[in-house]
Design a protein around this motif. Structure first.
Motif, PDB file in Angstrom:
ATOM      1  N   GLU A  14      36.890  26.689  48.288  1.00 31.66           N
ATOM      2  CA  GLU A  14      37.292  28.009  47.798  1.00 31.66           C
ATOM      3  C   GLU A  14      38.528  27.900  46.905  1.00 31.66           C
ATOM      4  O   GLU A  14      38.625  28.560  45.873  1.00 31.66           O
ATOM      5  N   LEU A  15      39.456  27.043  47.292  1.00 27.16           N
ATOM      6  CA  LEU A  15      40.687  26.850  46.522  1.00 27.16           C
ATOM      7  C   LEU A  15      40.393  26.245  45.147  1.00 27.16           C
ATOM      8  O   LEU A  15      40.991  26.633  44.144  1.00 27.16           O
ATOM      9  N   LEU A  16      39.455  25.308  45.095  1.00 23.86           N
ATOM     10  CA  LEU A  16      39.165  24.598  43.849  1.00 23.86           C
ATOM     11  C   LEU A  16      38.075  25.248  42.997  1.00 23.86           C
ATOM     12  O   LEU A  16      37.880  24.870  41.845  1.00 23.86           O
ATOM     13  N   ALA A  17      37.369  26.229  43.537  1.00 28.22           N
ATOM     14  CA  ALA A  17      36.267  26.863  42.807  1.00 28.22           C
ATOM     15  C   ALA A  17      36.687  27.442  41.451  1.00 28.22           C
ATOM     16  O   ALA A  17      35.985  27.231  40.456  1.00 28.22           O
ATOM     17  N   PRO A  18      37.810  28.148  41.339  1.00 30.82           N
ATOM     18  CA  PRO A  18      38.199  28.667  40.023  1.00 30.82           C
ATOM     19  C   PRO A  18      38.424  27.551  38.995  1.00 30.82           C
ATOM     20  O   PRO A  18      38.062  27.697  37.831  1.00 30.82           O
ATOM     21  N   THR A  19      38.986  26.455  39.430  1.00 36.43           N
ATOM     22  CA  THR A  19      39.196  25.324  38.528  1.00 36.43           C
ATOM     23  C   THR A  19      37.864  24.758  38.073  1.00 36.43           C
ATOM     24  O   THR A  19      37.670  24.467  36.884  1.00 36.43           O
TER      25      THR A  19
END
Length: 105
Positions: free
Chosen positions: A89-94
């Motif tokens: 979830e933390l890395l999804a936007p990246t």
């Protein structure tokens, strides 16, 4: 022309610098449309006194800590590591932002 400033039109930059310039401009355009990118404030190319061309980008300054610092702080404080789902979830936007760039070739 100011004698202290080199004539940027005197010599055409090498193809690799042209590519760097194109990528810098593409990043600038993408950062305007992608909320998870550091914003590009300015781009350009300058030359050193010896005539070497140097592309540059001016990016916004963000406060915060790196993922490595977050992991270290969690470990030092005894906080459990993030779960795989939390990490995803933390890395999804990246990942979405990178996919957007790759889609533009």
């Amino acid at each position: 022309m100011n004698p202290a400033q080199p004539d940027l039109n005197a010599a055409r930059p090498a193809p690799c610098l042209e590519r760097a310039r194109e990528e810098t401009l593409a990043y600038s355009q993408t950062s305007r449309n992608e909320p998870h990118f550091v914003r590009s404030i300015g781009t350009g190319m300058t030359a050193t006194g010896s005539g070497t061309h140097v592309p540059y980008s001016v990016l916004e300054w963000l406060e915060g800590r790196t993922l490595a610092a977050d992991c270290k702080q969690r470990k030092e404080s005894g906080t459990k590591p993030r779960t795989l789902a939390e990490t995803a979830e933390l890395l999804a936007p990246t990942a979405r932002a990178l996919a957007s760039v790759h889609a533009q070739n």
